[in-house]
Motif scaffolding. Structure first.
Motif, PDB file in Angstrom:
ATOM      1  N   HIS A  23     -59.881  24.446 -31.980  1.00  0.00           N
ATOM      2  CA  HIS A  23     -59.998  23.771 -33.558  1.00  0.00           C
ATOM      3  C   HIS A  23     -58.598  23.855 -34.111  1.00  0.00           C
ATOM      4  N   VAL A  24     -58.041  25.192 -34.117  1.00  0.00           N
ATOM      5  CA  VAL A  24     -56.794  25.460 -34.640  1.00  0.00           C
ATOM      6  C   VAL A  24     -55.588  24.759 -34.151  1.00  0.00           C
ATOM      7  N   MET A  25     -55.727  24.339 -32.772  1.00  0.00           N
ATOM      8  CA  MET A  25     -54.480  23.636 -31.982  1.00  0.00           C
ATOM      9  C   MET A  25     -54.911  22.266 -32.385  1.00  0.00           C
ATOM     10  N   LYS A  26     -55.930  21.607 -32.588  1.00  0.00           N
ATOM     11  CA  LYS A  26     -56.032  20.277 -32.953  1.00  0.00           C
ATOM     12  C   LYS A  26     -55.371  20.279 -34.469  1.00  0.00           C
ATOM     13  N   MET A  27     -55.790  21.187 -35.524  1.00  0.00           N
ATOM     14  CA  MET A  27     -55.296  21.072 -36.664  1.00  0.00           C
ATOM     15  C   MET A  27     -53.833  20.991 -36.643  1.00  0.00           C
ATOM     16  N   ALA A  28     -53.176  21.975 -35.841  1.00  0.00           N
ATOM     17  CA  ALA A  28     -51.622  22.156 -35.561  1.00  0.00           C
ATOM     18  C   ALA A  28     -51.058  20.598 -35.137  1.00  0.00           C
ATOM     19  N   GLY A  29     -51.826  20.093 -34.146  1.00  0.00           N
ATOM     20  CA  GLY A  29     -51.216  18.909 -33.847  1.00  0.00           C
ATOM     21  C   GLY A  29     -51.143  17.746 -35.008  1.00  0.00           C
ATOM     22  N   THR A  30     -52.318  17.922 -35.580  1.00  0.00           N
ATOM     23  CA  THR A  30     -52.064  16.878 -36.835  1.00  0.00           C
ATOM     24  C   THR A  30     -51.209  17.095 -37.689  1.00  0.00           C
ATOM     25  N   GLU A  33     -47.764  16.170 -36.528  1.00  0.00           N
ATOM     26  CA  GLU A  33     -47.753  14.506 -36.595  1.00  0.00           C
ATOM     27  C   GLU A  33     -47.476  14.254 -38.053  1.00  0.00           C
ATOM     28  N   MET A  34     -48.052  14.917 -38.944  1.00  0.00           N
ATOM     29  CA  MET A  34     -47.757  14.335 -40.271  1.00  0.00           C
ATOM     30  C   MET A  34     -46.599  14.727 -40.685  1.00  0.00           C
ATOM     31  N   LEU A  35     -45.866  15.699 -40.255  1.00  0.00           N
ATOM     32  CA  LEU A  35     -44.531  16.021 -40.515  1.00  0.00           C
ATOM     33  C   LEU A  35     -43.508  14.922 -39.719  1.00  0.00           C
ATOM     34  N   ALA A  36     -43.691  14.761 -38.711  1.00  0.00           N
ATOM     35  CA  ALA A  36     -42.949  13.561 -38.003  1.00  0.00           C
ATOM     36  C   ALA A  36     -42.908  12.358 -38.605  1.00  0.00           C
ATOM     37  N   GLN A  59     -57.891  14.879 -43.729  1.00  0.00           N
ATOM     38  CA  GLN A  59     -58.741  15.521 -42.605  1.00  0.00           C
ATOM     39  C   GLN A  59     -58.139  17.051 -42.303  1.00  0.00           C
ATOM     40  N   VAL A  60     -56.687  17.243 -42.535  1.00  0.00           N
ATOM     41  CA  VAL A  60     -56.342  18.435 -42.458  1.00  0.00           C
ATOM     42  C   VAL A  60     -57.212  19.535 -43.338  1.00  0.00           C
TER      43      VAL A  60
END
Length: 240
Positions: A23-30, A33-36, A59-60
């Motif tokens: 779940h942490v890695m899913k949040m990290a991926g989001t 992507e937000m920053l990019a 969502q985050v």
């Protein structure tokens, strides 16, 4: 990180920790992507992309709440030993920094929308795009260090953050010069300064994640050491 997930007699405990990591890695991926997308929205003048970043922040926030609840349940049910307690707390602190990174990405997106209504500079915010590239690298390195639980990442992130801080100061000097030379563009320049500030803060949060990893693996808290002492401590331990 696998060694932290394979050492328990209880298979259920391992599964709970693995689910937490997932779940942490899913949040990290989001948040990545937000920053990019926030920077792309700035450079491309893309309001739709910026709006998507703003929506993703909700969502985050929900992800942070879910992970915090899972972590608290693990602490209550398992009463973990010292090393496991450090692991869970490192996860909770990492999630908090990821949430703040999402907040900063949202701020960038909101400012990007405002800037679409202003005359674009000749270099199309190159200095901010360049700084964002360095910060994104820091975030990726922090998350890679989190997955592999490599304490050495704290050293590289500490040094990278110092470079980002220097870059931020250089951008501020550049923008203050613009303010003096082009007072008609004050609003646009101040908004660009806000974006630079958000990027600098994201670098700080990435560095924090490295320090949580270091504390988890080495058992030493370097967060509040003076800068020179912290660097020396990290380097000395890295030689062991």
């Amino acid at each position: 990180m696998e060694k932290y997930f394979d050492q328990h007699i209880s298979r259920r405990f391992n599964e709970e920790l693995e689910a937490l990591r997932s779940h942490v890695m899913k949040m990290a991926g989001t948040t990545e992507e937000m920053l990019a997308d926030a920077i792309a929205a700035l450079v491309e003048g893309d309001t739709e992309k910026a709006e998507a970043v703003i929506a993703a922040d909700d969502q985050v926030n929900l992800m942070e709440k879910r992970i915090d609840e899972e972590a608290m349940q693990i602490l209550a049910r398992r009463q973990p030993t010292a090393s496991d307690l450090r692991l869970v707390m490192a996860i909770v602190k990492t999630v908090n920094d990821l949430e703040r990174i999402g907040d900063e990405a949202e701020k960038i997106a909101r400012v990007a929308i405002v800037l679409t209504e202003s005359e674009r500079p000749r270099n199309n915010y190159y200095e901010l795009e360049n700084m964002a590239g360095h910060v994104r690298t820091m975030l990726r390195d922090a998350l890679d260090g989190f997955v592999r639980m490599v304490p050495e990442v704290a050293v590289s992130l500490f040094r990278a953050d110092k470079k980002v801080d220097d870059e931020y100061e250089a951008i501020l000097r550049q923008y203050y010069t613009y303010l003096a030379e082009e007072p008609r563009k004050t609003s646009r320049i101040l908004n660009a300064i806000w974006i630079a500030r958000s990027l600098e803060r994201i670098g700080d949060h990435a560095k924090n994640i490295g320090e949580y990893i270091y504390y988890l693996v080495e058992g030493r808290d370097v967060r509040h050491m003076p800068s020179d002492e912290k660097e020396q401590a990290l380097l000395d331990d890295g030689k062991d």
